[in-house]
Scaffold this active site. Structure first.
Site, PDB file in Angstrom:
ATOM      1  N   ASN A 155     -19.778 -51.037   6.312  1.00  0.00           N
ATOM      2  CA  ASN A 155     -20.967 -51.809   5.903  1.00  0.00           C
ATOM      3  C   ASN A 155     -20.820 -52.478   4.536  1.00  0.00           C
ATOM      4  OD1 ASN A 155     -21.003 -49.149   4.965  1.00  0.00           O
ATOM      5  ND2 ASN A 155     -23.199 -49.191   4.623  1.00  0.00           N
ATOM      6  N   GLY A 231     -19.976 -42.283   5.687  1.00  0.00           N
ATOM      7  CA  GLY A 231     -20.097 -42.722   7.071  1.00  0.00           C
ATOM      8  C   GLY A 231     -21.162 -41.934   7.796  1.00  0.00           C
ATOM      9  N   SER A 232     -20.929 -41.714   9.093  1.00  0.00           N
ATOM     10  CA  SER A 232     -21.990 -41.133   9.921  1.00  0.00           C
ATOM     11  C   SER A 232     -21.951 -39.603   9.904  1.00  0.00           C
ATOM     12  CB  SER A 232     -21.841 -41.634  11.357  1.00  0.00           C
ATOM     13  OG  SER A 232     -20.647 -41.130  11.908  1.00  0.00           O
ATOM     14  N   GLN A 233     -23.063 -39.018  10.308  1.00  0.00           N
ATOM     15  CA  GLN A 233     -23.201 -37.559  10.305  1.00  0.00           C
ATOM     16  C   GLN A 233     -22.273 -36.887  11.335  1.00  0.00           C
ATOM     17  OE1 GLN A 233     -24.899 -35.272  12.393  1.00  0.00           O
ATOM     18  NE2 GLN A 233     -25.054 -33.612  10.895  1.00  0.00           N
ATOM     19  N   PRO A 234     -22.143 -37.436  12.571  1.00  0.00           N
ATOM     20  CA  PRO A 234     -21.227 -36.785  13.523  1.00  0.00           C
ATOM     21  C   PRO A 234     -19.772 -36.791  13.032  1.00  0.00           C
ATOM     22  CG  PRO A 234     -22.688 -38.314  14.665  1.00  0.00           C
ATOM     23  CD  PRO A 234     -22.913 -38.531  13.205  1.00  0.00           C
ATOM     24  N   THR A 235     -19.362 -37.876  12.381  1.00  0.00           N
ATOM     25  CA  THR A 235     -17.988 -37.912  11.866  1.00  0.00           C
ATOM     26  C   THR A 235     -17.829 -36.910  10.712  1.00  0.00           C
ATOM     27  OG1 THR A 235     -17.707 -40.189  12.585  1.00  0.00           O
ATOM     28  CG2 THR A 235     -16.224 -39.442  10.863  1.00  0.00           C
ATOM     29  N   GLU A 253     -21.004 -38.554   2.057  1.00  0.00           N
ATOM     30  CA  GLU A 253     -22.141 -39.465   1.845  1.00  0.00           C
ATOM     31  C   GLU A 253     -22.551 -40.003   3.204  1.00  0.00           C
ATOM     32  OE1 GLU A 253     -23.903 -40.115  -0.665  1.00  0.00           O
ATOM     33  OE2 GLU A 253     -22.651 -39.037  -2.098  1.00  0.00           O
ATOM     34  N   CYS A 287     -26.902 -47.579   3.922  1.00  0.00           N
ATOM     35  CA  CYS A 287     -27.504 -46.258   4.154  1.00  0.00           C
ATOM     36  C   CYS A 287     -28.806 -46.097   3.384  1.00  0.00           C
ATOM     37  CB  CYS A 287     -26.519 -45.160   3.788  1.00  0.00           C
ATOM     38  SG  CYS A 287     -26.062 -45.177   2.044  1.00  0.00           S
ATOM     39  N   GLU A 468     -22.061 -38.447  -6.173  1.00  0.00           N
ATOM     40  CA  GLU A 468     -21.073 -39.305  -6.834  1.00  0.00           C
ATOM     41  C   GLU A 468     -21.728 -39.940  -8.058  1.00  0.00           C
ATOM     42  OE1 GLU A 468     -18.459 -40.701  -2.954  1.00  0.00           O
ATOM     43  OE2 GLU A 468     -20.223 -41.890  -3.441  1.00  0.00           O
TER      44      GLU A 468
HETATM   45  N1  LIG Z   1     -22.923 -44.822   4.855  1.00  0.00           N
HETATM   46  C1  LIG Z   1     -23.536 -44.660   5.968  1.00  0.00           C
HETATM   47  O1  LIG Z   1     -24.566 -44.070   5.977  1.00  0.00           O
HETATM   48  C2  LIG Z   1     -22.977 -45.178   7.216  1.00  0.00           C
HETATM   49  C3  LIG Z   1     -23.554 -44.786   8.389  1.00  0.00           C
HETATM   50  N2  LIG Z   1     -23.056 -45.220   9.550  1.00  0.00           N
HETATM   51  C4  LIG Z   1     -23.738 -44.760  10.760  1.00  0.00           C
HETATM   52  O2  LIG Z   1     -22.770 -44.359  11.685  1.00  0.00           O
HETATM   53  C5  LIG Z   1     -22.950 -45.049  12.908  1.00  0.00           C
HETATM   54  C6  LIG Z   1     -21.609 -45.208  13.555  1.00  0.00           C
HETATM   55  O3  LIG Z   1     -20.751 -46.025  12.770  1.00  0.00           O
HETATM   56  P1  LIG Z   1     -19.207 -45.708  12.703  1.00  0.00           P
HETATM   57  O4  LIG Z   1     -18.460 -46.859  12.246  1.00  0.00           O
HETATM   58  O5  LIG Z   1     -18.820 -45.116  14.012  1.00  0.00           O
HETATM   59  O6  LIG Z   1     -19.192 -44.606  11.537  1.00  0.00           O
HETATM   60  P2  LIG Z   1     -18.094 -43.532  11.264  1.00  0.00           P
HETATM   61  O7  LIG Z   1     -18.694 -42.457  10.457  1.00  0.00           O
HETATM   62  O8  LIG Z   1     -17.447 -43.139  12.526  1.00  0.00           O
HETATM   63  O9  LIG Z   1     -17.019 -44.348  10.400  1.00  0.00           O
HETATM   64  C7  LIG Z   1     -16.831 -44.240   9.018  1.00  0.00           C
HETATM   65  C8  LIG Z   1     -15.362 -44.052   8.696  1.00  0.00           C
HETATM   66  O10 LIG Z   1     -14.921 -42.818   9.240  1.00  0.00           O
HETATM   67  C9  LIG Z   1     -13.749 -43.015  10.024  1.00  0.00           C
HETATM   68  N3  LIG Z   1     -13.708 -42.005  11.076  1.00  0.00           N
HETATM   69  C10 LIG Z   1     -14.309 -42.052  12.293  1.00  0.00           C
HETATM   70  N4  LIG Z   1     -14.017 -40.938  12.987  1.00  0.00           N
HETATM   71  C11 LIG Z   1     -13.230 -40.173  12.195  1.00  0.00           C
HETATM   72  C12 LIG Z   1     -12.607 -38.903  12.362  1.00  0.00           C
HETATM   73  N5  LIG Z   1     -12.737 -38.207  13.486  1.00  0.00           N
HETATM   74  N6  LIG Z   1     -11.859 -38.407  11.346  1.00  0.00           N
HETATM   75  C13 LIG Z   1     -11.726 -39.101  10.198  1.00  0.00           C
HETATM   76  N7  LIG Z   1     -12.274 -40.313   9.994  1.00  0.00           N
HETATM   77  C14 LIG Z   1     -13.036 -40.844  10.973  1.00  0.00           C
HETATM   78  C15 LIG Z   1     -13.904 -44.436  10.522  1.00  0.00           C
HETATM   79  O11 LIG Z   1     -12.674 -44.941  10.975  1.00  0.00           O
HETATM   80  C16 LIG Z   1     -14.442 -45.118   9.279  1.00  0.00           C
HETATM   81  O12 LIG Z   1     -13.388 -45.386   8.388  1.00  0.00           O
HETATM   82  C17 LIG Z   1     -23.638 -46.332  12.491  1.00  0.00           C
HETATM   83  O13 LIG Z   1     -24.337 -46.904  13.521  1.00  0.00           O
HETATM   84  C18 LIG Z   1     -24.538 -45.841  11.416  1.00  0.00           C
HETATM   85  O14 LIG Z   1     -25.706 -45.286  11.965  1.00  0.00           O
HETATM   86  C19 LIG Z   1     -21.966 -46.037   9.599  1.00  0.00           C
HETATM   87  C20 LIG Z   1     -21.351 -46.485   8.454  1.00  0.00           C
HETATM   88  C21 LIG Z   1     -21.852 -46.104   7.161  1.00  0.00           C
HETATM   89  N1  LIG Z   2     -23.096 -45.366   0.528  1.00  0.00           N
HETATM   90  C1  LIG Z   2     -23.748 -46.513   0.777  1.00  0.00           C
HETATM   91  C2  LIG Z   2     -24.258 -47.277  -0.214  1.00  0.00           C
HETATM   92  C3  LIG Z   2     -24.061 -47.010  -1.600  1.00  0.00           C
HETATM   93  C4  LIG Z   2     -24.578 -47.819  -2.513  1.00  0.00           C
HETATM   94  C5  LIG Z   2     -24.335 -47.650  -3.943  1.00  0.00           C
HETATM   95  O1  LIG Z   2     -23.534 -46.820  -4.363  1.00  0.00           O
HETATM   96  O2  LIG Z   2     -24.941 -48.395  -4.686  1.00  0.00           O
HETATM   97  C6  LIG Z   2     -23.816 -46.922   2.211  1.00  0.00           C
HETATM   98  O3  LIG Z   2     -24.523 -47.856   2.546  1.00  0.00           O
HETATM   99  O4  LIG Z   2     -23.133 -46.306   3.017  1.00  0.00           O
END
Ligand SMILES: NC(=O)C1=CN([C@@H]2O[C@H](COP(=O)(O)OP(=O)(O)OC[C@H]3O[C@@H](n4cnc5c(N)ncnc54)[C@H](O)[C@@H]3O)[C@@H](O)[C@H]2O)C=CC1
Ligand SMILES: N/C(=C\C=C\C(=O)O)C(=O)O
Length: 487
Positions: A155, A231-235, A253, A287, A468
């Site tokens: 993002n 990233g996401s909570q499941p990951t 985060e 986020c 952080e």
């Molecule tokens: N900062 C945040 O809060 C974020 C939240 N999301 C949420 O997550 C949902 C899914 O998006 P994704 O791109 O699938 O997020 P994700 O959490 O899967 O991806 C984030 C990072 O983790 C890596 N990753 C994925 N699976 C992994 C594993 N098993 N081991 C190590 N690294 C892994 C991905 O390649 C990417 O670099 C979004 O729809 C959103 O709701 C997504 C991105 C940022």
């Molecule tokens: N971690 C995220 C945003 C952080 C913003 C900041 O440090 O100002 C996100 O959207 O995943």
């Protein structure tokens, strides 16, 4: 696969060298739906090579003084700033966000991340206590942890990657970064600047590819004792499981389901445009974005009318269009997921006031296969609805009324997440009271996303583990040791 046009080919960056990979992934331009780039599909072998490089670089880099490391970070910041426009154009194309946003937010903040940690690393002190009755003096020293694994999302690609790289290397660690496979281009461009800035080979290594392949190889590697993930909570759950056998240090985060609480004495002139921005900035893919808006009953109708009017002014268009406020969502799959949430809300009896399925989206011909949707406002929705509980991470926000302060705090806290909240009121006492009671790592009152990088950033409950910031990142990327001197 794409047709015959030349595609941008990325390479891994290991030990100061660009290295091709055996296999590649397609990467799409979200604003056209076309493949325009190929990203290395790295795995265990690439991680092993990166670990060897990071291991070899660690003794030299960690032995440098903070001042020397700071100079390197400052050079990197200057070089990035000189290439700001080029990076902004690339970030926009890769992610779908408007060039305007990349130019004014993503890349300037990436520059600031390097400058900020180049400065903050010079100002840490350690503790010392006396125990005269026992003839002892105790003090602490902090040391870099070693090789840090940094996993970042799609993002805010360079913004969040540099927010991890800068504090990790400033503290003397060497790093292996894995950006999202969906947005790898600016990380790859940064590698060219690392060389020019004089970052020694092996200090920053970047391996591209998917989470399940290269991400898991990095997280599972026994020589990588510290993992910083956004990233996401499941990951995060998966990363926690894989790290557990090695007792790794983790910073997580994660997502949010962020409330905006708007009291009847709020200044709507400021509150309405800021809440439109907090709901839809970066297509709602931050986020920290607002997705539940609680409005006090006495001003509910007035707020809703103004909010919907202002949302309709939030133009969706080509990311290159300077008048567009919103570009494309990251992927087709994500667009479908966000749209599905609007359908679910409708099926549950909620009302969609504007956006998806209500208004017509008009796009230039070249963008019609892109992943666009209109900013969408939902109302008449129950707190138990999935749209009010789950992270949608797109341009969808829900507006509901409330009666009392006590009631709204309870409802705002009734989700699994606890990342960011906004509170709008001109009553100072109320603002403090409500901010204190919210289960949220960050509370912005009468504003949104004004960042002070010194202070802790992070979430409660399912929004993450750890914080952080200047002191927090320093503590995370170092180990402390207590030394006792008997004299
Ligand atoms: N900062 C945040 O809060 C974020 C939240 N999301 C949420 O997550 C949902 C899914 O998006 P994704 O791109 O699938 O997020 P994700 O959490 O899967 O991806 C984030 C990072 O983790 C890596 N990753 C994925 N699976 C992994 C594993 N098993 N081991 C190590 N690294 C892994 C991905 O390649 C990417 O670099 C979004 O729809 C959103 O709701 C997504 C991105 C940022
Ligand atoms: N971690 C995220 C945003 C952080 C913003 C900041 O440090 O100002 C996100 O959207 O995943």
């Amino acid at each position: 696969m794409a047709g015959t046009r030349a595609l941008l080919m990325l390479e891994n960056f290991v030990d100061g060298k660009f290295l091709p990979c055996d296999s590649y992934l397609d990467s799409y331009d979200p604003s056209t739906g076309e493949v325009y780039c190929r990203v290395p599909d790295s795995g265990k072998a690439e991680v092993a090579a990166a670990v060897a490089a990071a291991r070899a670089a660690f003794p030299g880099w960690s032995a440098r003084s903070p001042q020397e490391r700071s100079q390197v970070l400052l050079r990197l910041a200057d070089l990035l700033e000189q290439s700001l426009e080029e990076f902004a154009v690339a970030e926009s194309r890769d992610q779908g966000k408007t060039i305007t946003l990349a130019r004014t937010l993503d890349i300037p903040r990436s520059v600031q991340n390097f400058r900020f940690f180049a400065s903050s690393i010079l100002h840490h002190t350690s503790e010392c206590t006396q125990m005269d009755h026992a003839g002892c003096l105790h003090y602490t020293v902090r040391e870099p942890v070693g090789i840090a694994g940094l996993i970042s999302p799609w993002n805010l690609p360079l913004y969040l990657l540099t927010w991890k790289i800068a504090p990790a290397i400033a503290a003397g660690n060497t790093v292996i970064a894995k950006p999202s496979e969906l947005t790898s281009v600016t990380a790859w461009m940064l590698c060219q600047l690392l060389q020019k800035a004089g970052v020694p080979p092996g200090v920053v290594n970047i391996v591209f590819g998917t989470g399940p392949r290269v991400g898991e190889a990095l997280v599972s590697h026994p020589e990588v004792p510290v993992i910083s993930f956004t990233g996401s909570q499941p990951t995060a759950e998966r990363i926690t499981q894989l790290s557990a056998p090695h007792c790794k240090k983790l910073s997580l985060e994660l997502g949010g389901k962020n409330p905006a609480i708007i009291f009847e004495d709020a200044n709507l002139e400021e509150c309405v445009p800021t809440t439109v921005r907090s709901s839809f900035a970066n297509q709602g893919e931050i986020c920290l974005c607002t997705s539940r808006i609680f409005v006090q009953k006495s001003i509910y109708s007035e707020f809703l009318k103004k909010f919907v009017e202002a949302t309709r002014m939030w133009k969706v268009g080509s990311p290159t269009d300077p008048s567009a406020s919103m570009g494309a969502l990251i992927s087709k799959a994500h667009l479908e997921k966000v749209r599905r949430y609007v359908k679910i809300a409708r099926a549950e009896g909620a009302r969609v006031l504007c956006g998806e399925g209500v208004d017509r989206l008009s796009l230039p011909p070249g963008n019609r296969a892109g992943y666009f949707m209109l900013p969408t406002v939902i109302t008449d929705i129950k707190d138990e609805s999935r749209c009010m509980k789950e992270e949608i991470f797109g341009p969808v926000t829900c507006v509901v009324p409330f009666d009392s302060e006590e009631e709204v705090v309870k409802r705002a806290n009734s989700v699994q997440y606890g990342l960011a909240a906004t509170v709008w009121s001109s009553n100072v006492g109320r603002v403090h009271r409500v901010a204190k009671k919210l289960q949220s790592g960050l509370v912005w009152t009468n504003c949104w996303l004004i960042r002070e990088l010194n202070l802790p950033f992070g979430g409660m409950k399912s929004s993450g583990v750890g914080r952080e910031g200047a002191k927090d990142s320093y503590e995370f990327f170092t180990e402390s040791k207590t030394i006792t001197i008997k004299h």
